[in-house]
Design a protein around this motif. Structure first.
Motif, PDB file in Angstrom:
ATOM      1  N   VAL A   1       0.819  -1.207   0.000  1.00  0.00           N
ATOM      2  CA  VAL A   1       0.000   0.000   0.000  1.00  0.00           C
ATOM      3  C   VAL A   1       0.853   1.256   0.000  1.00  0.00           C
ATOM      4  O   VAL A   1       0.323   2.361  -0.030  1.00  0.00           O
ATOM      5  N   ASP A   2       2.177   1.096   0.052  1.00  0.00           N
ATOM      6  CA  ASP A   2       3.110   2.205  -0.088  1.00  0.00           C
ATOM      7  C   ASP A   2       3.660   2.148  -1.515  1.00  0.00           C
ATOM      8  O   ASP A   2       4.415   1.240  -1.869  1.00  0.00           O
TER       9      ASP A   2
ATOM     10  N   GLU B   1       2.184   8.724  -1.260  1.00  0.00           N
ATOM     11  CA  GLU B   1       2.386   7.370  -1.768  1.00  0.00           C
ATOM     12  C   GLU B   1       1.740   6.300  -0.895  1.00  0.00           C
ATOM     13  O   GLU B   1       1.730   5.122  -1.249  1.00  0.00           O
ATOM     14  N   LEU B   2       1.175   6.678   0.266  1.00  0.00           N
ATOM     15  CA  LEU B   2       0.676   5.690   1.224  1.00  0.00           C
ATOM     16  C   LEU B   2      -0.847   5.664   1.268  1.00  0.00           C
ATOM     17  O   LEU B   2      -1.502   6.689   1.483  1.00  0.00           O
ATOM     18  N   ASP B   3      -1.416   4.490   1.087  1.00  0.00           N
ATOM     19  CA  ASP B   3      -2.858   4.270   1.308  1.00  0.00           C
ATOM     20  C   ASP B   3      -3.021   3.919   2.786  1.00  0.00           C
ATOM     21  O   ASP B   3      -3.031   2.743   3.161  1.00  0.00           O
TER      22      ASP B   3
ATOM     23  N   VAL C   1       3.782   4.397  11.731  1.00  0.00           N
ATOM     24  CA  VAL C   1       3.811   3.573  10.513  1.00  0.00           C
ATOM     25  C   VAL C   1       5.271   3.212  10.216  1.00  0.00           C
ATOM     26  O   VAL C   1       5.864   2.403  10.907  1.00  0.00           O
ATOM     27  N   HIS C   2       5.853   3.808   9.189  1.00  0.00           N
ATOM     28  CA  HIS C   2       7.258   3.572   8.857  1.00  0.00           C
ATOM     29  C   HIS C   2       7.822   4.833   8.217  1.00  0.00           C
ATOM     30  O   HIS C   2       7.078   5.657   7.694  1.00  0.00           O
ATOM     31  N   PRO C   3       9.138   5.006   8.243  1.00  0.00           N
ATOM     32  CA  PRO C   3       9.714   6.218   7.664  1.00  0.00           C
ATOM     33  C   PRO C   3       9.494   6.265   6.158  1.00  0.00           C
ATOM     34  O   PRO C   3       9.724   5.266   5.467  1.00  0.00           O
TER      35      PRO C   3
END
Length: 322
Positions: free
Chosen positions: A73-74, A213-215, A233-235
């Motif tokens: 999803v990224d 870019e992230l759903d 989430v994440h970097p």
């Protein structure tokens, strides 16, 4: 009736009759490569650091496996994964942000699920129901009920189900298991397992704009909803340690992270890998509120296995002692 023509022979003959076309030999099973009919087509669901740094290189080096689809999803991570796969095989790997596209493909035999922990069991259940064999990153579940659902579904659908734990492949773990299981250390009196005490708290985090870019809605999936913040989430555009590993909406922290590896190695060595403890007592500490990261920062767990074997699992440093 069979004409006695192998797939390999047919493809060679067809290539001779067709107009000249540049096709990678691996796609046709030529020049010593494993024929397509004997390869396992794999779809990767989740293309974060574990998938890209650990799992994908291994899959790409397996002659009887071909990665045919990647899903995340990224979009930045997805594009990176597709490029790595296409650079290896030549163009052709499907890239999608919807795992349903992967499960819907009849030509995909198995999926490797490398998502955040809260997605592990739901995706594995759907994949088996869709007729896919499953390789699932650890920890495979967050609850006993999830584990029971996986066991029932794997049996009912007759799918191959495995958990990925690369720790077992290390020579030192093999050697330890060989020595203990063959009686070189004598009768086992006690087992101690340690993992790093690296989980910490952090101040409450502000809501941030979701990266383009992230759903994020899909990323949250079955978890409770909360505003996006990077440490949850994440970097972006990186593969550093993700913040979700320290938040109870998505993960249980080190107790199920490294512990999956170290306890598994010790259970393998002691021949207890298909059993479980009959008694459990545990204590743990959590970050002082207010805090955003909220998994345990330290714990000590005392197990007793059948026959009275005592087993201690604690935050310390990575080891298992038998």
């Amino acid at each position: 009736m069979s004409l006695g023509i192998s797939r390999r022979s047919f493809l060679k003959g067809a290539a001779a009759l067709a107009a000249p076309t540049i096709i990678p030999a691996s796609a046709l099973g030529l020049q010593g490569a494993t024929p397509p009919s004997e390869r396992i087509n794999v779809g990767m669901i989740g293309t974060g650091r574990q998938a890209l740094i650990v799992s994908l290189p291994q899959l790409l080096n397996m002659p009887d496996v071909q990665v045919v689809a990647v899903c995340d999803v990224d979009a930045w991570r997805l594009a990176d994964a597709k490029k790595r796969v296409d650079d290896h095989y030549g163009a052709g790997c499907m890239a999608t942000g919807d795992y349903g596209d992967v499960l819907a493909r009849d030509d995909i035999d198995a999926v490797l699920i490398s998502t955040p922990d809260h997605w592990h069991t739901p995706l594995a259940l759907e994949a088996m129901e869709a007729g896919k064999d499953v390789a699932l990153e650890k920890p495979i579940t967050r609850t006993i009920a999830e584990g029971q659902a996986l066991v029932e579904t794997a049996a009912r659908t007759a799918r191959v189900f495995r958990v990925d734990s690369e720790f077992r492949s290390q020579p030192g773990v093999h050697r330890a298991a060989e020595l203990v299981r063959n009686g070189f250390i004598g009768e086992i009196q006690r087992v101690s397992v340690g993992v790093p005490g690296s989980d910490i708290g952090c101040p409450p985090q502000p809501a941030m704009p979701v990266p383009g870019e992230l759903d994020y809605e899909t990323w949250q999936g079955p978890a409770p909803r909360q505003p996006y913040t990077e440490l949850g989430v994440h970097p972006p555009h990186a593969y550093g340690r993700p913040g979700w590993m320290r938040h109870l909406f998505y993960c249980d922290g080190m107790v199920t992270n490294w512990g999956t590896h170290l306890n598994d190695g010790a259970m393998w060595a002691t021949g207890l890998e298909r059993t479980g403890p009959v008694e459990i007592q545990a204590t743990g500490t959590y970050p002082e509120p207010p805090t955003f990261w909220n998994v345990m920062t330290g714990f000590e767990i005392e197990y007793v296995f059948e026959g009275g074997l005592p087993w201690t699992y604690r935050t310390d440093r990575p080891y298992f002692l038998i």
